[in-house]
Design an enzyme around this catalytic site. Structure first.
Site, mmCIF file in Angstrom:
data_model
loop_
_atom_site.group_PDB
_atom_site.id
_atom_site.type_symbol
_atom_site.label_atom_id
_atom_site.label_comp_id
_atom_site.label_asym_id
_atom_site.label_seq_id
_atom_site.Cartn_x
_atom_site.Cartn_y
_atom_site.Cartn_z
ATOM 1 N N PHE A 72 1.126 -1.263 -0.049
ATOM 2 C CA PHE A 72 -0.120 0.041 -0.035
ATOM 3 C C PHE A 72 0.976 1.410 0.028
ATOM 4 C CE2 PHE A 72 -4.204 -1.584 0.426
ATOM 5 C CZ PHE A 72 -3.980 -2.972 0.761
ATOM 6 N N GLY A 75 -0.407 8.543 -0.561
ATOM 7 C CA GLY A 75 0.149 10.075 -0.276
ATOM 8 C C GLY A 75 1.856 9.969 -0.476
ATOM 9 N N LYS A 76 2.487 10.505 0.443
ATOM 10 C CA LYS A 76 3.950 10.664 0.154
ATOM 11 C C LYS A 76 4.786 9.250 0.231
ATOM 12 C CE LYS A 76 4.019 15.385 1.911
ATOM 13 N NZ LYS A 76 4.351 16.178 2.923
ATOM 14 N N TYR A 77 3.882 8.487 0.870
ATOM 15 C CA TYR A 77 4.620 7.086 0.842
ATOM 16 C C TYR A 77 4.927 6.345 -0.706
ATOM 17 C CZ TYR A 77 3.925 5.974 5.795
ATOM 18 O OH TYR A 77 3.930 6.063 7.258
ATOM 19 N N ASP A 162 4.646 -3.911 4.157
ATOM 20 C CA ASP A 162 4.869 -2.449 4.208
ATOM 21 C C ASP A 162 5.833 -1.972 3.062
ATOM 22 O OD1 ASP A 162 3.102 -2.268 6.023
ATOM 23 O OD2 ASP A 162 4.442 -1.763 7.821
ATOM 24 N N GLY A 186 11.084 -5.687 17.237
ATOM 25 C CA GLY A 186 11.428 -4.772 18.414
ATOM 26 C C GLY A 186 11.191 -5.486 19.824
ATOM 27 N N TYR A 187 10.513 -6.766 19.686
ATOM 28 C CA TYR A 187 10.137 -7.280 20.880
ATOM 29 C C TYR A 187 10.459 -8.943 20.959
ATOM 30 C CZ TYR A 187 6.676 -3.414 20.755
ATOM 31 O OH TYR A 187 6.112 -2.077 20.656
ATOM 32 N N GLU A 254 -2.546 -4.194 13.406
ATOM 33 C CA GLU A 254 -1.352 -4.945 13.757
ATOM 34 C C GLU A 254 -1.865 -5.530 15.168
ATOM 35 O OE1 GLU A 254 2.944 -4.368 13.580
ATOM 36 O OE2 GLU A 254 2.447 -3.357 15.839
#
Ligand SMILES: *[C@@H]1O[C@H](CO)[C@@H](O)[C@H](O)[C@H]1NC(C)=O
Length: 307
Positions: A72, A75-77, A162, A186-187, A254
């Site tokens: 996806f 916009g600016k992505y 992503d 991160g986890y 998520e």
């Protein structure tokens, strides 16, 4: 019956031929000991050093598997698309049938990327949105409909990724499974209480203090199209039911995905090699980064950052 047998024999012969490339005998007693390679429900966890890529490809190749990926880019992505698509050509299921779906509100900004034989880039228009939370939430609905309308019976597996990420190394057939989740970088060493699940009982994504196996990424998940369809449909329904009661889970889809994966255990887990974060220092267990989220300035790209 005859036909079936002939096909089976052909496939077996072809596999044997391809497997003719010799490989080292797998050891029964040696392997990775610094990480788990199987969950308590006996799903494999994929790390560098746990699989033979050539061997796996030679098993899947004769099955002519097809893989869809969704990304996806609203916009600016869209500025991330070029690198995403170009590195996917270098590392994502190279040599296999791949349909790369780009959902964007700026189709004119989708770069021309040369796709190898058997690979297709498909661009779909989606409405713009002023809230990144909404963009994220609508993904599940779009994935659900895509599977219903054109993937079912045509495509075997799907991965939802992503866009603000890059491939750096192989992501291939070792990742195929019915329901596939990526352990969040991160986890991965956190205790249960440190996992950032939705904790408010009012949300359908709520995880109680004594629940949860791992914290999974919303930025990469996949599996067989039928399984991902049920995941997307369920997460969307729960998200919408929450919205009707004016509650939005802490990490939107998520959080719902994590609840879903708690109730429906993934059949394969990908290690954080499959979605590292460039801003997180490398850990010794990570021998290769295959796909990673790039360092970005949210203020520049998210429409409602200050919210
Ligand atoms: C393999 O699959 C692709 C589509 O995914 C199809 O176009 C092609 O005909 C298939 N090849 C064989 C030999 O079945």
């Amino acid at each position: 019956m005859h036909l079936m047998n002939t096909k089976h024999v052909t496939v077996t012969l072809l596999s044997a031929l391809l497997l003719g490339q010799r490989y080292e005998k797998p050891s029964v007693v040696k392997g990775r000991t610094d990480v788990i390679t199987v969950t308590p429900w006996l799903a494999p966890v994929i790390w560098e050093g746990t699989f033979n890529p050539a061997l796996l490809d030679s098993i899947y190749k004769p099955q002519n598997v097809s893989i869809a990926a969704t990304v996806f880019s609203v916009g600016k992505y869209t500025k991330f698309l070029k690198d995403f698509l170009e590195t996917a050509e270098q590392h994502f299921f190279v040599g296999f049938n791949v349909r790369m779906y780009v959902f964007t509100d700026r189709p004119e900004e989708v770069p021309q990327v040369k796709m190898a034989a058997g690979r297709e880039l498909i661009v779909r228009l989606v409405p713009s949105s002023n809230r990144w939370q909404e963009i994220s939430a609508r993904r599940m609905e779009i994935i659900q409909k895509l599977i219903e309308e054109e993937l079912v019976d045509q495509i075997d597996y799907i991965f939802c990724l992503d866009v603000d990420s890059l491939f750096h190394a192989r992501w291939g057939t070792e990742s195929l499974g019915e329901l596939v989740a990526v352990i969040h970088p991160g986890y991965f060493k956190s205790e249960r209480r440190g996992l950032d699940y939705e904790r408010r009982p009012a949300s359908r994504a709520c995880m109680a203090a004594d629940e949860g196996d791992f914290y999974y990424c919303g930025g990469a998940f996949g599996g067989a199209v039928k399984d991902v369809h049920l995941l997307a449909k369920t997460c969307r329904e729960n998200f919408e039911a929450d919205a009707k009661e004016n509650i939005e889970a802490i990490w939107q889809e998520e959080s719902h995905l994590n609840r879903y994966m708690w109730l429906n255990k993934p059949s394969k887990l990908l290690s954080p090699e499959y979605l590292w974060q460039d801003m997180v220092p490398r850990e010794p267990e990570i021998r290769v980064v295959r796909f990673s989220g790039i360092i970005k300035n949210y203020q520049d790209i998210r429409p409602n950052f200050s919210e």
